[in-house]
Design a protein around this motif. Structure first.
Motif, PDB file in Angstrom:
ATOM      1  N   PHE A 103       0.833  -1.206   0.000  1.00 20.78           N
ATOM      2  CA  PHE A 103       0.000   0.000   0.000  1.00 20.78           C
ATOM      3  C   PHE A 103       0.868   1.257   0.000  1.00 20.78           C
ATOM      4  N   GLN A 104       1.830   1.300   0.915  1.00 20.56           N
ATOM      5  CA  GLN A 104       2.644   2.524   1.017  1.00 20.56           C
ATOM      6  C   GLN A 104       3.584   2.664  -0.177  1.00 20.56           C
ATOM      7  N   SER A 105       4.121   1.552  -0.651  1.00 23.25           N
ATOM      8  CA  SER A 105       5.081   1.626  -1.752  1.00 23.25           C
ATOM      9  C   SER A 105       4.398   2.048  -3.055  1.00 23.25           C
ATOM     10  N   PHE A 111       2.118   8.625  -6.484  1.00 16.77           N
ATOM     11  CA  PHE A 111       1.913  10.042  -6.188  1.00 16.77           C
ATOM     12  C   PHE A 111       3.212  10.847  -6.211  1.00 16.77           C
ATOM     13  N   HIS A 112       4.259  10.303  -5.600  1.00 22.33           N
ATOM     14  CA  HIS A 112       5.486  11.086  -5.468  1.00 22.33           C
ATOM     15  C   HIS A 112       6.373  11.005  -6.702  1.00 22.33           C
ATOM     16  N   LEU A 113       6.444   9.843  -7.323  1.00 19.63           N
ATOM     17  CA  LEU A 113       7.418   9.657  -8.395  1.00 19.63           C
ATOM     18  C   LEU A 113       6.810   9.789  -9.789  1.00 19.63           C
ATOM     19  N   VAL A 114       5.587   9.340  -9.972  1.00 21.25           N
ATOM     20  CA  VAL A 114       5.034   9.239 -11.327  1.00 21.25           C
ATOM     21  C   VAL A 114       3.993  10.309 -11.649  1.00 21.25           C
ATOM     22  N   MET A 148      -1.964   8.266   2.330  1.00 22.53           N
ATOM     23  CA  MET A 148      -1.996   6.835   2.009  1.00 22.53           C
ATOM     24  C   MET A 148      -0.673   6.179   2.378  1.00 22.53           C
ATOM     25  N   ARG A 149       0.408   6.884   2.094  1.00 26.90           N
ATOM     26  CA  ARG A 149       1.724   6.337   2.447  1.00 26.90           C
ATOM     27  C   ARG A 149       1.802   6.175   3.962  1.00 26.90           C
ATOM     28  N   LEU A 194      -9.830   3.351   1.032  1.00 27.72           N
ATOM     29  CA  LEU A 194     -10.381   2.651  -0.133  1.00 27.72           C
ATOM     30  C   LEU A 194     -10.966   3.638  -1.142  1.00 27.72           C
ATOM     31  N   ALA A 195     -11.564   4.699  -0.639  1.00 27.66           N
ATOM     32  CA  ALA A 195     -12.100   5.714  -1.557  1.00 27.66           C
ATOM     33  C   ALA A 195     -10.959   6.346  -2.353  1.00 27.66           C
TER      34      ALA A 195
END
Lengths: 475, 235
Positions: A103-105, A111-114, A148-149, A194-195
């Protein structure tokens, strides 16, 4: 005269890499190579260490997905202590840890990289096309990514003891269960998570479908796919048997007990990279290379055992008429299906009273050799150890996910270079696109060479005589 | 003859008894003097020097120095603390102490002292010495990488277990703990139930196959810094 283009360092991936693009006498791209320029040697220096230390030691390969190494090593050491089946609380705690990790990865990567590439386009100004730019222009998405992370990291902390480099999994079981207070803390936020998973999936899907024509030809190619699957063919990120399929979905091997993985997967060494090149033995190095990770897992499994992710999988495969999807950039869509799956699994586990169980350790008869496999965020992760009668490790072999994706990443870069290189100059557009193609695989280059450091990218363009024609650095 | 008298530690007058060491008197008064080789069940030998205090202007090891009427002792002063810090630092660089994956982490007295002293990185260059790992005993692992030469095991084996499993051998930088056997721990009469097995302050002598069984958060020094138990006597 052949020429060579070098991109170094490659940005927004984990680790440190360099890309070299070789030109032939006619100035056309002949080959592209993603070099991994660091070396760490974990396989050598863990020799002599006691086996129970390995799950904690070897996770130091990486600060991004240490849980994967922790669990793969712990699974191997389960075998060393003769435990083939954990107690239900132990297996479920480990699964929760793993889904928290996934989940975190996945959230971090998306979000952060792509997301800067997808939201701003490949040609946007790099000053804007970064996570800070996302936070400025799409603050709600940046908040989602961070929250989420954090959620995944907190699950890791609750199960492993620390957010990074914990000690939760021990040979034969785990050292703690989940308290009612911890469980309730996670249950409180799971619906929101989940949302957000659904919303992230929508972004990835919409992006892919809107750009499908361009992406179909963007570093894409047919490949074999390898993944663990459950005995009934379901996706299972924590445990299963090995399956390999061709680009069109025919099975190369299936339901292979991974204790004998080395009969089916071999590794080739090339002089220009510290990263090895694994391949399916029966097909040889030329044709036996394969992809792992979200795309391979969605392609290889027969179904997903959580309803929303299963619906998303069918949706995903509908654009290829149910056949495997070989579009490199579809990794992002597949990754978001897995993010949703991980969220659904976390909810399912949190409602399972076994997590509060106290029967945490199993025992068995000591063995000398064992293999542990897990589906890490980036793909199948292999840990293989031999342990002597003094309890000390004598042999270790690790095949990490990024290593399996070595040939595919090289081909993706080559494809992009062929399409976007003009002349003997590394344009901003080329640099961006090479990075975007590599990033689709979410490579963890530190891990892959068992190396360390930040990941800036260097690209160099070199001619046939080995002269550097152009060089660009981004960090 | 009255055998109790007053001594002063860092300006605070405390009661002491004839025959006590400075460390004994300080412990009884709830004043913590850091230590590594000292152990309540063993005779003190003053080898690690972490308990160094300044007594009437001269450095002394508190674990072996007997109290005397009217002694004036400096324990918690910048100079004394720096001296101890230097000693702890040297222990870290002279061995191979990788706390990040050591199973003793959280229960290790050396690590706990480093935290208490606020040491985040050593000030001296790492020596990275080559050390052996002896796994020959079926139930006990001897990892010389983490030895700090406190000799607790030597004394525990002799004084508490009635054996003679360990000795200090060699000189200076090359001094190490040797075992009284053909060559390895497995050749000795050491048993996992011996006091020498559990008395090691670091992760040098460890019981096999039980590492990491205590989760993070429940280890000894997760709860309170080293020395808190002594300071709690007279908070």
């Amino acid at each position: 005269m052949t020429k060579k283009i070098i991109i170094e360092p490659v940005t927004r991936v984990e680790g440190h890499g360099k890309v070299t693009i070789l030109l032939d006498e006619a100035g056309q791209v002949s080959q592209a190579r993603l070099h991994i320029v660091e070396f760490r040697g974990f396989e050598r220096f863990i020799q002599g260490r006691p086996y129970w230390e390995i799950p904690v030691l070897v996770q130091r390969l990486c600060g991004i997905c240490p849980v994967s190494h922790h669990l793969a090593a712990a699974k191997a050491m389960d075998g060393i202590v003769g435990v083939d089946k954990l107690t239900p609380p132990a297996e479920k705690i480990r699964r929760l840890m793993h889904y928290g990790q996934m989940f975190q990865s996945h959230a971090l990567h998306f979000f952060h990289l792509v997301s800067p590439d997808l939201l701003f386009g490949f040609d946007a100004d790099p000053l804007e096309r970064n996570v800070i730019g996302v936070a400025r222009k799409f603050p709600y998405l940046a908040v989602q990514g961070v929250m989420m992370r954090k959620y995944g990291q907190e699950i890791i902390k609750a199960t492993a003891g620390k957010k990074i480099h914990g000690t939760g999994a021990v040979p034969g079981g785990v050292n703690k269960n989940l308290s009612i207070e911890e469980r309730d803390g996670f249950l409180k936020d799971i619906d929101q998570m989940l949302a957000w998973c659904r919303a992230s999936l929508q972004i990835a899907k919409d992006y892919t479908l809107e750009h499908i024509e361009e992406l179909a030809d963007f570093g894409s190619f047919d490949s074999n796919h390898v993944s663990l699957v459950r005995a009934d063919g379901a996706m299972d990120l924590y445990h299963g048997n090995l399956r390999a399929i061709t680009a069109t979905g025919e099975k190369i091997f299936d339901q292979i007990d991974y204790q004998s993985y080395f009969k089916y997967i071999a590794e080739e060494v090339k002089p220009w990279s510290y990263m090895k090149f694994p391949f399916i033995s029966s097909l040889g190095p030329e044709n036996g290379w394969y992809r792992v990770g979200p795309l391979a897992r969605i392609n290889a499994c027969d179904f997903i055992d959580t309803p929303e992710a299963e619906a998303a999988r069918k949706d995903f495969l509908s654009i290829t008429d149910g056949k495997p999807n070989n579009i490199t950039m579809a990794y992002h869509w597949a990754r978001m299906i897995e993010l949703l799956h991980a969220g659904e699994k976390i909810r399912e586990l949190l409602n399972d009273l076994d997590l509060q169980g106290t029967d945490l350790m199993a025992k068995g008869e000591r063995r000398g050799e064992s293999v542990g496999l897990i589906e890490a965020p980036r793909g199948t992760l292999f840990h293989h150890y031999k342990v002597d009668e003094n309890d000390q490790v004598t042999m270790a072999n690790l095949i990490v996910s990024t290593t399996s994706n070595n040939t595919p990443m090289n081909l993706a870069v080559e494809g992009v270079a062929k399409k976007y290189l003009s002349g003997a100059e590394i344009t901003e557009g080329l640099l961006n696109r090479v990075e975007v193609a590599i990033r689709a695989y979410d490579p963890c280059l530190s891990c892959a060479t068992h190396a360390m450091g930040q990941m800036p990218l260097v690209i160099e363009l070199e001619d046939a005589a080995g002269n550097t024609l152009d060089r660009r650095v981004r960090d | 003859m009255n055998d109790t008298f007053k001594i002063t530690i860092d300006g605070k007058e405390i009661e002491a008894r004839q025959g006590q060491t400075i460390m004994d008197a300080a412990d009884a008064a709830g004043i913590y003097i850091p230590r590594l080789c000292s152990h309540p069940d063993l005779k003190p030998i003053g080898s690690c020097r972490v308990c160094t205090v300044v007594v009437d202007g001269r450095p002394q090891a508190a674990c072996v120095k007997p109290v005397m009427d009217g002694m004036v002792i400096e324990n918690d002063t910048p100079a004394v603390l720096q001296h101890r810090r230097n000693i702890i630092d040297m222990m870290f660089v002279e061995g191979n102490h990788f706390c990040m994956f050591c199973e003793k982490s959280g229960n290790c007295e050396l690590q706990a002292l480093a935290y208490r002293f606020g040491i985040t990185a050593p000030q001296y260059p790492f020596q990275f010495p080559e050390k052996e790992v002896d796994g020959s005993h079926p139930d006990i692992l001897l990892d010389h990488n983490r030895c700090i030469m406190c000799a607790r095991c030597v004394r525990a084996s002799q004084e508490l277990d009635g054996k003679n499993v360990f000795q200090s051998i060699g000189r200076g930088f090359h001094r190490k703990i040797g075992v009284n056997g053909e060559k390895e721990l497995g050749d000795t009469d050491m048993a996992v139930s011996d006091r020498a097995t559990e008395i090691c302050p670091v992760g040098c002598i460890i019981k096999k196959r039980v590492g990491y069984e205590v989760p993070i958060g429940q280890r000894i020094y997760d709860k309170a810094p080293i020395g808190s138990d002594i300071e709690e006597v007279h908070p």
